[in-house]
Write a protein that holds these residues in place. Structure first.
Motif, PDB file in Angstrom:
ATOM      1  N   ILE A  20       0.785  -1.039  -0.036  1.00 38.60           N
ATOM      2  CA  ILE A  20      -0.127  -0.243   0.024  1.00 38.60           C
ATOM      3  C   ILE A  20       0.967   1.202  -0.035  1.00 38.60           C
ATOM      4  O   ILE A  20       0.789   2.305  -0.675  1.00 38.60           O
ATOM      5  CB  ILE A  20      -1.018  -0.110   1.053  1.00 38.60           C
ATOM      6  CG1 ILE A  20      -2.157  -1.249   0.976  1.00 38.60           C
ATOM      7  CG2 ILE A  20      -1.588   1.262   1.428  1.00 38.60           C
ATOM      8  CD1 ILE A  20      -2.946  -1.246   2.090  1.00 38.60           C
ATOM      9  N   GLU A  21       2.003   1.218   0.959  1.00 41.80           N
ATOM     10  CA  GLU A  21       2.908   2.468   0.817  1.00 41.80           C
ATOM     11  C   GLU A  21       3.509   2.697  -0.403  1.00 41.80           C
ATOM     12  O   GLU A  21       3.572   3.737  -1.029  1.00 41.80           O
ATOM     13  CB  GLU A  21       3.987   2.107   1.992  1.00 41.80           C
ATOM     14  CG  GLU A  21       5.100   3.134   1.553  1.00 41.80           C
ATOM     15  CD  GLU A  21       4.718   4.445   2.072  1.00 41.80           C
ATOM     16  OE1 GLU A  21       5.344   5.281   1.705  1.00 41.80           O
ATOM     17  OE2 GLU A  21       3.854   4.666   2.872  1.00 41.80           O
ATOM     18  N   ALA A  22       4.006   1.435  -1.065  1.00 44.69           N
ATOM     19  CA  ALA A  22       4.607   1.819  -2.571  1.00 44.69           C
ATOM     20  C   ALA A  22       3.573   2.215  -3.451  1.00 44.69           C
ATOM     21  O   ALA A  22       4.008   3.016  -4.151  1.00 44.69           O
ATOM     22  CB  ALA A  22       5.228   0.199  -2.915  1.00 44.69           C
ATOM     23  N   GLU A  23       2.308   1.671  -3.551  1.00 45.75           N
ATOM     24  CA  GLU A  23       1.573   2.416  -4.619  1.00 45.75           C
ATOM     25  C   GLU A  23       1.051   3.627  -4.368  1.00 45.75           C
ATOM     26  O   GLU A  23       0.699   4.482  -5.134  1.00 45.75           O
ATOM     27  CB  GLU A  23       0.425   1.064  -4.567  1.00 45.75           C
ATOM     28  CG  GLU A  23      -0.457   1.453  -5.615  1.00 45.75           C
ATOM     29  CD  GLU A  23       0.064   1.282  -7.094  1.00 45.75           C
ATOM     30  OE1 GLU A  23      -0.482   1.890  -8.169  1.00 45.75           O
ATOM     31  OE2 GLU A  23       0.991   0.376  -7.342  1.00 45.75           O
ATOM     32  N   LEU A  24       0.431   3.962  -2.908  1.00 46.71           N
ATOM     33  CA  LEU A  24      -0.238   5.175  -2.330  1.00 46.71           C
ATOM     34  C   LEU A  24       0.144   5.972  -1.756  1.00 46.71           C
ATOM     35  O   LEU A  24      -0.312   6.851  -1.084  1.00 46.71           O
ATOM     36  CB  LEU A  24      -1.689   4.416  -1.957  1.00 46.71           C
ATOM     37  CG  LEU A  24      -2.381   3.605  -3.200  1.00 46.71           C
ATOM     38  CD1 LEU A  24      -3.752   3.038  -2.193  1.00 46.71           C
ATOM     39  CD2 LEU A  24      -2.847   4.398  -4.163  1.00 46.71           C
ATOM     40  N   GLY A  25       1.662   5.662  -1.394  1.00 48.69           N
ATOM     41  CA  GLY A  25       2.433   6.702  -0.071  1.00 48.69           C
ATOM     42  C   GLY A  25       2.029   8.195  -0.412  1.00 48.69           C
ATOM     43  O   GLY A  25       1.760   8.792   0.598  1.00 48.69           O
ATOM     44  N   ASP A  26       2.227   8.376  -1.502  1.00 47.43           N
ATOM     45  CA  ASP A  26       2.123   9.953  -1.801  1.00 47.43           C
ATOM     46  C   ASP A  26       0.805  10.562  -1.587  1.00 47.43           C
ATOM     47  O   ASP A  26       0.701  11.690  -1.128  1.00 47.43           O
ATOM     48  CB  ASP A  26       2.526  10.365  -3.187  1.00 47.43           C
ATOM     49  CG  ASP A  26       4.172   9.846  -3.452  1.00 47.43           C
ATOM     50  OD1 ASP A  26       4.862   9.965  -2.574  1.00 47.43           O
ATOM     51  OD2 ASP A  26       4.596  10.084  -4.659  1.00 47.43           O
ATOM     52  N   VAL A  27      -0.164   9.541  -1.820  1.00 41.70           N
ATOM     53  CA  VAL A  27      -1.534  10.103  -1.559  1.00 41.70           C
ATOM     54  C   VAL A  27      -1.966  10.005  -0.182  1.00 41.70           C
ATOM     55  O   VAL A  27      -2.889  10.700   0.650  1.00 41.70           O
ATOM     56  CB  VAL A  27      -2.381   9.258  -2.386  1.00 41.70           C
ATOM     57  CG1 VAL A  27      -4.115   9.437  -2.124  1.00 41.70           C
ATOM     58  CG2 VAL A  27      -2.335   9.054  -3.994  1.00 41.70           C
TER      59      VAL A  27
END
Length: 417
Positions: free
Chosen positions: A67-74
């Motif tokens: 989840i962090e790798a895919e959506l971390g910036d969000v």
């Protein structure tokens, strides 16, 4: 495909709570190959991830890392705001408007019952549910509605003329001056679906239409996986709110719906908007030769008339996609047929639009045939390319299908005089 394999287990996780582990073998004995995860923060959907499930299962730490790798910036900016999203929802609900939810259905009593259960359980202060029974051949739908009415604010309306647009028009006429939220009978609504529609109406007083997001209720078969690869019902738009109207014409033409600006299975119209655009075209929609796109035409007409459509991804519904390949192929044909049929309808009403449409044609052709376009970028190697051919085959049938539907609608109107 072996019955012991589950292509993907569908999960709904909230980062404000403990993340689950995903066992490789599900309770029913099937081996889960992947996990499709809707990620939230204090109920606000932030995005989705698709994660492989190892043979020994997916640990919660591995899910967190994915989840962090895919959506971390969000996610990181949202974490800093705490439960601000919940606080703003509570404030909106204090003055929330009454909403009429409409389900148009035909001989799907089991799915309808499931949909009604999700609506009756809405976390919302004032609403009613109007079920339109379209050209029934049994009393099964009416029985489901009568049973649901004992548990919540559910009304029944009969529309004897077969066709989704006839059912939609009947509902519109039966609820004048009301906010109409539409959901299909093969969906279930998130408990806060109506609350998030109310949020969009509150935050965007200029909005004529609110469009939510539709995510899969299950991914039990390859056909369902392929439909999601094709973009699903929300066509891969993601979870970033957006608006479409006169101010966005420079980046999104109302005449070319890619990326899409709304979808008929999760849409809300303010009072009077449907009447303003001339109601639903009865030569389009499920049950007509065109098979669909009455919603696409309506959205396009709203934008062409200077209206505004808001994409509100926090208004979530879950859809049960077609499970078998034949059903998916028929759906792809229907999408193509309906889209071009909607354009045919538009041109018959406004012939002058042929010139801007011709200018958009090269763009549309690139989207259909090029690589890494909005239509093809999410397709994986296992996606059957003949489904794209089926979609194009449907497009070629669109004009004839619309004219056939128009003649049938005219005969039906004359017969009722």
């Amino acid at each position: 495909m072996s019955t012991t394999v589950l292509p993907a287990v569908v999960l709904d996780v909230d980062l404000a709570q403990t993340l689950p582990a995903v066992p490789a073998v599900q309770p029913d004995g099937r081996r889960a190959e992947q996990a499709w995860v809707l990620v939230r923060w204090h109920t606000e959907p932030l995005g989705t991830v698709l994660v492989d499930v190892p043979e020994n299962g997916l640990e919660s730490t591995a899910l967190s890392a994915a989840i962090e790798a895919e959506l971390g910036d969000v996610i990181r900016p949202k974490l800093a705001r705490g439960d601000e999203f919940l606080a703003s929802r509570r404030k909106i609900l204090a003055t929330a408007p009454h909403i009429t939810v409409v389900i148009c259905t035909r001989e799907h009593p089991e799915m309808l019952a499931q949909c009604l259960d999700s609506l009756i359980a809405q976390n919302y202060p004032g609403f009613r549910i109007l079920v339109v029974d379209n050209a029934p051949v049994t009393d099964a739908t009416e029985k489901v509605v009568r049973a649901a009415a004992r548990r919540g604010p559910v009304d029944y309306l009969l529309e004897p003329r077969a066709g989704l647009s006839y059912a939609r028009n009947a509902a519109t006429k039966a609820a004048p001056g009301q906010i109409l939220a539409w959901i299909d009978d093969d969906e279930v609504a998130d408990p806060n679906w109506l609350a998030e529609i109310a949020r969009a109406l509150h935050d965007h007083p200029e909005a004529d239409v609110i469009s939510g997001v539709i995510v899969p209720a299950e991914l039990e078969t390859r056909a369902q996986i392929w439909f999601e690869q094709f973009g699903g019902h929300s066509k891969g738009r993601g979870f970033t709110p957006d608006t479409f109207g006169p101010h966005t014409a420079h980046r999104q033409s109302p005449l070319y719906p890619l990326p899409p600006f709304a979808t008929g299975a999760n849409m809300t119209f303010r009072p009077g908007v449907i009447e303003r655009i001339g109601m639903w075209d009865t030569a389009l929609g499920a049950g007509s030769p065109a098979m669909g796109s009455e919603d696409t035409l309506a959205f396009t007409q709203v934008l062409l008339s200077g209206g505004t459509i808001v994409y509100q991804p926090s208004a979530v519904t879950r859809h049960y996609h077609r499970r078998d390949y034949q059903g998916l192929e028929k759906q792809m044909v229907g999408y193509g047929t309906g889209l071009v049929a909607a354009y045919t309808s538009l041109l018959m009403k406004r012939p002058g639009l042929i010139f801007p449409l011709l200018r958009l044609a090269p763009h549309a052709l690139r989207d259909m045939t090029g690589k890494d376009t909005p239509r093809t970028a999410t397709l994986r190697d296992d996606f059957p390319r003949e489904l794209l051919s089926a979609n194009r085959r449907g497009m070629l049938a669109g004009p004839r299908a619309y004219l056939k539907g128009r003649r049938a609608a005219t005969r039906l109107t004359e017969a009722r005089k």
